[in-house]
Each structure stands twice: as C-alpha cells, then as structure tokens.
Write a protein that holds these residues in place. Structure first.
Motif, PDB file in Angstrom:
ATOM      1  N   GLY A  23       0.802  -1.214   0.000  1.00 30.32           N
ATOM      2  CA  GLY A  23       0.000   0.000   0.000  1.00 30.32           C
ATOM      3  C   GLY A  23       0.840   1.271   0.000  1.00 30.32           C
ATOM      4  O   GLY A  23       2.051   1.253   0.177  1.00 30.32           O
ATOM      5  N   ARG A  24       0.172   2.389  -0.170  1.00 32.03           N
ATOM      6  CA  ARG A  24       0.859   3.684  -0.242  1.00 32.03           C
ATOM      7  C   ARG A  24       1.465   4.084   1.101  1.00 32.03           C
ATOM      8  O   ARG A  24       2.477   4.764   1.142  1.00 32.03           O
ATOM      9  CB  ARG A  24      -0.080   4.767  -0.752  1.00 32.03           C
ATOM     10  N   LEU A  25       0.869   3.645   2.220  1.00 26.38           N
ATOM     11  CA  LEU A  25       1.435   3.974   3.535  1.00 26.38           C
ATOM     12  C   LEU A  25       2.823   3.362   3.694  1.00 26.38           C
ATOM     13  O   LEU A  25       3.741   4.011   4.191  1.00 26.38           O
ATOM     14  CB  LEU A  25       0.517   3.477   4.657  1.00 26.38           C
ATOM     15  N   GLN A  27       4.815   2.301   1.138  1.00 24.72           N
ATOM     16  CA  GLN A  27       5.704   2.811   0.101  1.00 24.72           C
ATOM     17  C   GLN A  27       6.309   4.158   0.484  1.00 24.72           C
ATOM     18  O   GLN A  27       7.427   4.481   0.091  1.00 24.72           O
ATOM     19  CB  GLN A  27       4.966   2.922  -1.227  1.00 24.72           C
ATOM     20  N   ALA A  28       5.590   4.947   1.263  1.00 26.02           N
ATOM     21  CA  ALA A  28       6.103   6.257   1.692  1.00 26.02           C
ATOM     22  C   ALA A  28       7.331   6.126   2.587  1.00 26.02           C
ATOM     23  O   ALA A  28       8.088   7.084   2.741  1.00 26.02           O
ATOM     24  CB  ALA A  28       5.005   7.033   2.416  1.00 26.02           C
TER      25      ALA A  28
END
Length: 189
Positions: A23-25, A27-28
């Motif tokens: 998810g994007r969380l 990947q950040a």
C-alpha cells in the motif's frame, strides 16, 4: 455416477489467485534518492555514503490467508543500502498484508535491518497512518536531537547489551545509526 463426481473434481482443482500489492502507507517509508548516495557524518568529521545496491520485487505465497479456494500472493519489496567503510548494510523489506483482499483492517509490514560486521539489529513496523512497532526492541521518540540534526517521530531499536542503534523515520528514512563501537553517523543531506 460419473456425472455427479465431475463437478466435484473441478471444484477441488480450482483456486483463485489474488496478488496483493503493498500500500501507499508502506511505500512512503521506502528509501528514495539513494542511487547517487546519501551522506552521513561520523564522529570525527568523517563522512560516509550509503548507496542503493539493489532493489527487487517478488510475490510470496501466504498459507494463512484466503482459505481453500483462494491463494494469496503478497508483494514484497526488498531494497539494500550499503557502504563498505565502515561495513554497513541497511535492508528494507516491505511486505503486503496477506489478509488485505479479505480483511479491511490488515496492514503491510516493514522490516528494516541494520547490519555491521559484528551484528544485526532489526526494526519491524506495522504500516498504519502512524506506524506501530511490532518488534519488542522498537520504540518511538517524538523527537530526536543528534549532533546537528533534529528529527520528529523517530523509531529506534532499544539498546540492551549492544551499543548499535538504527534511527529511522518516514521523512528522512535512515536518520542515522550507531555502530557497535559506539560511533554515531547522522544524515547530512
């Protein structure tokens, strides 16, 4: 009788495959701009450069998710940052939650390993809007002031018998690290 068994045979062979991306969380939190290298200042004014050595993506099967009819493969991103003097390896492993296609509350997991010549220290985090420590040696500091660097929301592995520490946050990624010889290196660019 053969006609009655035929549908059952097809059901046993059929499995649905689900590929769960990270998810994007999570990947950040992954390091960026390390291909050219990121500099860290040492205790005697020396500098070292951590560079990205490798980056790969795989999918790992999960036996705990999906059940008998669904096979779930979780995406795993693996990034290695390295420096040879002093010998330093920092490996990021971000794995998608295997339950996510089936449960909304499932979270990705990030593991960051700091390896010197003498030992390895690990931090495991659950990727939520505010990351949560999973490893018993992990703690969160609201702020951390090093020699010339101040950082917010820094995760670190508690020192017990070892002097080595990895300092990590979402914005700077590797904020710094302390070697087993107690030499502190902090990010300077």
């Amino acid at each position: 009788m053969l006609l009655l068994l035929l549908p059952w045979l097809y059901q046993c062979e059929f499995t649905e495959t689900v590929q769960r991306p990270v998810g994007r969380l999570g990947q950040a939190w992954l390091p960026v701009n390390y291909d050219a290298g990121v500099r860290y200042a040492g205790p005697k004014g020396d500098t070292i450069v951590l560079k990205e050595q490798s980056r790969d993506t795989t999918y790992v099967a999960s036996s705990s998710a999906g059940g008998a009819e669904v096979q779930v493969f979780s995406q795993r991103l693996n990034i290695l940052l390295a420096c040879d003097t002093p010998y330093t390896r920092i490996r990021y492993i971000l794995t998608a939650a295997p339950q996510a296609p089936l449960q909304e509350n499932a979270r990705d997991e990030l593991q960051v390993d700091y390896q010197s010549q003498d030992e390895t220290r690990s931090l495991r985090l659950d990727m939520k809007p505010i990351a949560e420590c999973l490893s018993p040696s992990c703690i969160l500091r609201d702020s951390l002031l090093l020699r010339s660097l101040a950082a917010d929301s820094v995760y670190l592995n508690r020192t017990d018998k070892s002097l080595s520490v990895l300092y990590l946050n979402k914005r700077l990624k590797v904020v710094g690290f302390r070697t087993p010889a107690s030499h502190l290196y902090e990010r300077i660019n």
